[in-house]
Design a protein around this motif. Structure first.
Motif, PDB file in Angstrom:
ATOM      1  N   LYS A 745      -5.159 100.076  97.093  1.00  0.00           N
ATOM      2  CA  LYS A 745      -6.018  98.906  96.948  1.00  0.00           C
ATOM      3  C   LYS A 745      -7.097  99.200  95.908  1.00  0.00           C
ATOM      4  O   LYS A 745      -8.282  99.234  96.203  1.00  0.00           O
ATOM      5  CB  LYS A 745      -6.663  98.512  98.280  1.00  0.00           C
ATOM      6  N   SER A 746      -6.681  99.448  94.676  1.00  0.00           N
ATOM      7  CA  SER A 746      -7.628  99.682  93.585  1.00  0.00           C
ATOM      8  C   SER A 746      -8.072  98.341  93.013  1.00  0.00           C
ATOM      9  O   SER A 746      -7.272  97.413  92.867  1.00  0.00           O
ATOM     10  CB  SER A 746      -7.003 100.557  92.503  1.00  0.00           C
ATOM     11  N   VAL A 747      -9.365  98.253  92.675  1.00  0.00           N
ATOM     12  CA  VAL A 747      -9.932  96.982  92.223  1.00  0.00           C
ATOM     13  C   VAL A 747     -10.795  97.225  90.997  1.00  0.00           C
ATOM     14  O   VAL A 747     -11.204  98.347  90.700  1.00  0.00           O
ATOM     15  CB  VAL A 747     -10.786  96.320  93.336  1.00  0.00           C
ATOM     16  N   CYS A 748     -11.067  96.144  90.293  1.00  0.00           N
ATOM     17  CA  CYS A 748     -11.979  96.139  89.149  1.00  0.00           C
ATOM     18  C   CYS A 748     -13.057  95.088  89.400  1.00  0.00           C
ATOM     19  O   CYS A 748     -12.755  93.900  89.540  1.00  0.00           O
ATOM     20  CB  CYS A 748     -11.233  95.844  87.852  1.00  0.00           C
ATOM     21  N   PHE A 749     -14.282  95.546  89.507  1.00  0.00           N
ATOM     22  CA  PHE A 749     -15.415  94.643  89.725  1.00  0.00           C
ATOM     23  C   PHE A 749     -15.980  94.259  88.363  1.00  0.00           C
ATOM     24  O   PHE A 749     -16.296  95.124  87.534  1.00  0.00           O
ATOM     25  CB  PHE A 749     -16.477  95.347  90.562  1.00  0.00           C
ATOM     26  N   VAL A 750     -16.090  92.959  88.118  1.00  0.00           N
ATOM     27  CA  VAL A 750     -16.559  92.453  86.827  1.00  0.00           C
ATOM     28  C   VAL A 750     -17.819  91.627  87.063  1.00  0.00           C
ATOM     29  O   VAL A 750     -17.831  90.721  87.899  1.00  0.00           O
ATOM     30  CB  VAL A 750     -15.482  91.580  86.136  1.00  0.00           C
ATOM     31  N   LEU A 751     -18.859  91.964  86.307  1.00  0.00           N
ATOM     32  CA  LEU A 751     -20.125  91.244  86.411  1.00  0.00           C
ATOM     33  C   LEU A 751     -20.397  90.545  85.091  1.00  0.00           C
ATOM     34  O   LEU A 751     -20.240  91.137  84.010  1.00  0.00           O
ATOM     35  CB  LEU A 751     -21.268  92.208  86.737  1.00  0.00           C
ATOM     36  N   GLY A 752     -20.772  89.266  85.151  1.00  0.00           N
ATOM     37  CA  GLY A 752     -21.027  88.526  83.923  1.00  0.00           C
ATOM     38  C   GLY A 752     -21.790  87.245  84.184  1.00  0.00           C
ATOM     39  O   GLY A 752     -22.446  87.089  85.223  1.00  0.00           O
ATOM     40  N   GLU A 753     -21.699  86.314  83.236  1.00  0.00           N
ATOM     41  CA  GLU A 753     -22.416  85.054  83.319  1.00  0.00           C
ATOM     42  C   GLU A 753     -21.443  83.887  83.192  1.00  0.00           C
ATOM     43  O   GLU A 753     -20.425  83.975  82.497  1.00  0.00           O
ATOM     44  CB  GLU A 753     -23.472  84.952  82.209  1.00  0.00           C
ATOM     45  N   ARG A 754     -21.812  82.815  83.893  1.00  0.00           N
ATOM     46  CA  ARG A 754     -21.045  81.573  83.784  1.00  0.00           C
ATOM     47  C   ARG A 754     -21.980  80.412  84.008  1.00  0.00           C
ATOM     48  O   ARG A 754     -22.684  80.349  85.011  1.00  0.00           O
ATOM     49  CB  ARG A 754     -19.900  81.525  84.794  1.00  0.00           C
ATOM     50  N   GLN A 755     -22.049  79.528  82.996  1.00  0.00           N
ATOM     51  CA  GLN A 755     -22.884  78.328  83.075  1.00  0.00           C
ATOM     52  C   GLN A 755     -24.341  78.682  83.387  1.00  0.00           C
ATOM     53  O   GLN A 755     -24.990  78.059  84.216  1.00  0.00           O
ATOM     54  CB  GLN A 755     -22.333  77.359  84.118  1.00  0.00           C
ATOM     55  N   GLY A 756     -24.850  79.697  82.721  1.00  0.00           N
ATOM     56  CA  GLY A 756     -26.259  80.055  82.837  1.00  0.00           C
ATOM     57  C   GLY A 756     -26.631  80.850  84.063  1.00  0.00           C
ATOM     58  O   GLY A 756     -27.805  81.192  84.235  1.00  0.00           O
ATOM     59  N   GLY A 757     -25.684  81.171  84.918  1.00  0.00           N
ATOM     60  CA  GLY A 757     -25.983  81.950  86.118  1.00  0.00           C
ATOM     61  C   GLY A 757     -25.130  83.199  86.185  1.00  0.00           C
ATOM     62  O   GLY A 757     -24.118  83.328  85.491  1.00  0.00           O
ATOM     63  N   ARG A 758     -25.554  84.140  87.014  1.00  0.00           N
ATOM     64  CA  ARG A 758     -24.807  85.384  87.179  1.00  0.00           C
ATOM     65  C   ARG A 758     -23.653  85.181  88.148  1.00  0.00           C
ATOM     66  O   ARG A 758     -23.751  84.438  89.118  1.00  0.00           O
ATOM     67  CB  ARG A 758     -25.730  86.489  87.696  1.00  0.00           C
ATOM     68  N   GLU A 759     -22.550  85.866  87.884  1.00  0.00           N
ATOM     69  CA  GLU A 759     -21.371  85.743  88.730  1.00  0.00           C
ATOM     70  C   GLU A 759     -20.583  87.046  88.681  1.00  0.00           C
ATOM     71  O   GLU A 759     -20.551  87.733  87.659  1.00  0.00           O
ATOM     72  CB  GLU A 759     -20.483  84.591  88.248  1.00  0.00           C
ATOM     73  N   TRP A 760     -19.976  87.407  89.819  1.00  0.00           N
ATOM     74  CA  TRP A 760     -19.061  88.545  89.789  1.00  0.00           C
ATOM     75  C   TRP A 760     -17.684  88.122  90.255  1.00  0.00           C
ATOM     76  O   TRP A 760     -17.524  87.183  91.000  1.00  0.00           O
ATOM     77  CB  TRP A 760     -19.586  89.735  90.599  1.00  0.00           C
ATOM     78  N   ARG A 761     -16.699  88.881  89.748  1.00  0.00           N
ATOM     79  CA  ARG A 761     -15.312  88.647  90.129  1.00  0.00           C
ATOM     80  C   ARG A 761     -14.675  89.997  90.473  1.00  0.00           C
ATOM     81  O   ARG A 761     -14.985  91.017  89.850  1.00  0.00           O
ATOM     82  CB  ARG A 761     -14.537  87.982  88.996  1.00  0.00           C
ATOM     83  N   LEU A 762     -13.782  89.963  91.430  1.00  0.00           N
ATOM     84  CA  LEU A 762     -13.091  91.166  91.875  1.00  0.00           C
ATOM     85  C   LEU A 762     -11.610  91.006  91.580  1.00  0.00           C
ATOM     86  O   LEU A 762     -10.953  90.096  92.098  1.00  0.00           O
ATOM     87  CB  LEU A 762     -13.323  91.394  93.374  1.00  0.00           C
ATOM     88  N   LEU A 763     -11.087  91.881  90.709  1.00  0.00           N
ATOM     89  CA  LEU A 763      -9.700  91.805  90.262  1.00  0.00           C
ATOM     90  C   LEU A 763      -8.853  92.877  90.948  1.00  0.00           C
ATOM     91  O   LEU A 763      -9.317  93.990  91.203  1.00  0.00           O
ATOM     92  CB  LEU A 763      -9.624  91.994  88.741  1.00  0.00           C
TER      93      LEU A 763
END
Length: 773
Positions: A745-763
């Protein structure tokens, strides 16, 4: 290609940014439990589950503080957090409750913490501008190293005369030649395991678990919630299983001034060393004793430092016992101090309402010149006759309602104190004495061993044990006093209730006479008069045991503290308790004050722990440092120590990912093979990327993933060979990646911006089939 998105989370309040160059947002991923800790501007530290649900929040203690470092322990049981005032703490990975707090602004940085005469929590450091400009924690590095199995028994096997045991095993051999040699080898292994099992036996396992400390509303600083639940207490006082003692749990804490502190078992300090300049990245591996530290010196140089941990010594049974009992002493003293604070709180709050009632009648009696409260109570108990003021007070003020509140307040106070003494204080003292005597036994055994073994003077442990024994004597005496006063109060409260009913029915009436005739035979007048004379007149004897003394407050230099505590000794405690037992009045003195005795014991323990740390620091050698080919403005993206040759751990290599300032499309990969105490040069590999590099990370098997912005302004994650792993949609601007997870269960945590706010996604990296373990 697009990897499956396991979850995403919108962070409307933003994410706090670290002040360290190139470190970016403070985010930590917990591999075993799939938790994500993020330092935010508004909510300090929020820990999310991968579903985006909030698991718990850790609040900062001051609005002006920011988080400077954040890291999970490998097993996910602890989250380490550091703040900009130099303080750092360990929090439960289950609910975020505080497990340990300390500060790096202490003796090692030029200003010795005060030696306290009270139980006010003190973690070093300060809030003034000069303190704020000093050192902070900038990095935590957790690692559970595999100890040296051959040295796990160490000298202890020889001290236990295992050769004699081997002779006993040999006498039972019946085979010759090869079979006999093989059996003898097994015998030696069995003897070593037997010696280890004997040395690591824990006497406290047969004792009942320590109970949580009910605070009853007390706010006692950082320790207020530390022992508030049974789960937290079990976590704090949990002991590693015997089969796990071959491992060494290390925590390397690096400060902004280059000081590196090495801890074992989370809180036991081994020693400290220095690396040039400010730490940028660090890495370690379970199967290697070396920690690799990358720092930038004041001269603009990038320096690699190799710090070797003495696993052969730290995994020995002696060091295991020393660290276990040292940690136990630290936590038990905190537990005892919190218990005494709670006893003081219960005593003062329990008297608040009864004191208001008593002050009311005392003022009335003084104003009308009808004597004092004790005389009137004594007169009422002996004659059954009310003075006008007493009659009005009992019938109109106290009444049934306030008498019930009075009874509940005092009964609860006595009951809580008894429970604290019986369920918390005395069991903790028993465990404390076991830990002290265990270490004192080693100190006596190794006395005069030329500092090659346990070089701590037995006298220090004797002094500490004297403080623990004194606390036990006073706690047992307090238990007897509370039980006696509670018995007296119950009789007094019952008598008072009868005469309140008589006062309400009006004395002399048939109803009042009937009440007296019915209840009088059930009253224990000896206890009633004793309570009036002993408690109402002179005050409760509990006060001298539980309230801090005015002259025993504040902090001092060590020499002054030693001078002030010269009056403390086990013999003097015995003397004052014997005088008290003879019926003589004893004014409040430090020798029978639980807060004073606890402060004295804390100081004695501090001397012991300092001496143990000084001895253990000899195990830590200065790191080997050398400059590497990197400019001051080059971005350090990742540092990871990799295992070479499968799980054998025969060799490791350290991989550094570097982004040169002059070319944002070139990733420089530098490798240091077989790190050891002798520094070596890095082998370099330059990878040209099809876009501007934003971030890059290495997986545990050495695969490198790079976050790039391509010429068409799209953002993607690619390998170092420019093979696309994941392409992001145009609305999401990925800025940082973090790799985590576990086998399968290896994952990639991605932190960035979307529509002026902060957001993270887990791949989900498993879909990429990158061969990660």
């Amino acid at each position: 290609m697009s990897l499956p998105t396991l979850s995403s989370k919108r962070l409307f309040d933003g994410v706090a940014t670290s002040h360290q160059p190139g470190d970016g947002d403070l985010v930590a991923y917990c591999d075993p439990h799939d938790l994500i800790a993020i330092a935010t501007e508004a909510h300090d530290i929020i820990v999310y589950r991968i579903t985006g649900q909030i698991a718990f929040t850790i609040k900062r203690k001051d609005d002006d503080l920011v988080v400077t470092a954040l890291s999970w322990k490998e097993d996910g049981s602890v989250l380490a957090v550091a703040w900009s005032d130099g303080s750092w703490g360990l929090h439960s990975g289950e609910n975020g409750k505080s497990l340990h707090r300390s500060s790096v602004r202490s003796e090692d940085h030029g200003s010795e913490r005060e030696w306290r005469l009270d139980l006010v929590p003190d973690f070093g450091g300060g809030d003034d501008d000069e303190q704020e400009s000093r050192t902070n924690v900038v990095h935590f590095e957790w690692r559970k190293h595999v100890g040296d199995e051959g040295s796990a028994v160490g000298d202890l096997s020889a001290e236990l005369s295992t050769e004699d045991w081997e002779d006993m095993f040999d006498s039972a051999l019946e085979f010759d030649g090869l079979h006999q040699v093989q059996k003898r080898t097994n015998s030696k292994s069995s003897v070593k395991r037997l010696a280890r099992a004997i040395a690591t036996m824990d006497a406290t396992t047969v004792l009942p678990k320590l109970s949580a400390i009910p605070s009853h509303g007390l706010r006692a600083g950082p320790d207020g919630s530390k022992f508030s639940t049974q789960a937290l207490v079990d976590t704090i006082f949990g002991v590693a299983k015997t089969e796990d003692t071959g491992f060494v749990d290390t925590l390397v804490i690096t400060c902004s001034d280059g000081i590196v502190r090495v801890m074992i078992d989370d809180t036991v300090e081994i020693g400290s060393c220095t690396v040039p300049g400010m730490l940028v990245l660090s890495a370690s591996h379970t199967q290697s004793p070396t920690h690799t530290l990358i720092s930038r010196s004041g001269k603009g140089e990038t320096v690699v430092s190799l710090l070797d941990i003495a696993l052969h010594a730290l995994s020995s049974t002696l060091l295991h016992e020393v660290s276990t009992n040292t940690k136990r002493i630290q936590h038990l003293l905190e537990y005892i101090a919190q218990t005494i604070r709670c006893i003081e709180h219960d005593y003062t709050t329990g008297l608040q309402f009864p004191s208001r009632l008593r002050k009311n009648i005392i003022m009335e009696l003084e104003e009308k010149q009808e004597g004092d409260l004790v005389s009137n109570m004594y007169h009422l108990a002996m004659t059954g006759q009310y003075s006008p003021t007493m009659l009005e007070w009992l019938s109109d003020i106290v009444k049934e309602t306030n008498h019930k509140r009075w009874d509940v307040a005092i009964t609860t106070m006595y009951t809580n104190i008894l429970n604290h003494v019986f369920f918390n204080l005395l069991p903790a003292l028993t465990r404390l004495e076991i830990a002290i005597t265990t270490l004192r036994g080693h100190a006596i055994h190794h006395a005069g061993s030329n500092n090659s073994h346990f070089a701590v003077e037995p006298k220090l442990f004797t002094n500490l044990l004297e403080g623990a024994d004194s606390l036990r004597l006073v706690a047992q005496k307090l238990q007897l006093v509370v039980a006696a006063e509670l018995k007296q109060f119950k009789a007094f409260s019952k008598w008072l209730k009868v005469y309140i009913d008589v006062a309400i029915a009006e004395p002399g009436t048939a109803a009042a006479i009937e009440i007296e005739e019915r209840e009088q035979p059930n009253l224990e007048m000896g206890f009633v008069l004793g309570y009036v004379e002993d408690i109402l007149m002179t005050g409760s004897k509990i006060e001298g045991f539980v309230l801090p003394l005015a002259e025993w407050r504040g902090g001092y230099a060590r020499e002054e503290w030693v001078k002030r505590t010269e009056v403390m000794s086990y013999e003097r405690v015995m003397h004052f308790l014997q005088v008290m037992g003879s019926g003589k009045e004893v004014a409040p003195v430090a020798q029978i004050s639980l807060p004073a005795l606890a402060a004295w014991t804390h100081g004695s323990a501090r001397m012991v722990l300092q001496r143990i740390t000084a001895w253990q620091s000899k195990l830590l050698k200065a790191p080997m440092s050398q400059s590497i080919a990197a400019r001051d403005n080059d971005r350090m993206l990742d540092l990871r120590m990799l295992s070479v040759g499968g799980n054998s751990g025969a060799s490791t290599t350290t991989q550094l990912l570097l982004l040169p300032e002059a070319d944002s499309r070139a990733l420089l990969i530098q490798n240091l093979s077989n790190p050891s105490s002798k520094a070596q040069a890095f082998d370099s590999e330059v990878c040209a990327m099809d876009g501007r590099i934003s971030d890059a990370k290495a997986t545990p098997d050495g695969t490198v993933l790079v976050l790039i912005r391509r010429d068409d302004d799209s953002i993607a994650i690619v390998t170092k060979e420019n093979e696309v792993v994941h392409a992001f949609d145009p609305d999401f601007e990925a800025q940082r990646i973090l790799l985590g997870g576990r086998q399968g269960k290896s994952v990639c945590f991605v932190l960035g911006e979307r529509q002026g706010g902060r957001e993270w996604r887990l791949l989900d990296l498993e879909a990429a089939k990158l061969g990660m373990p």
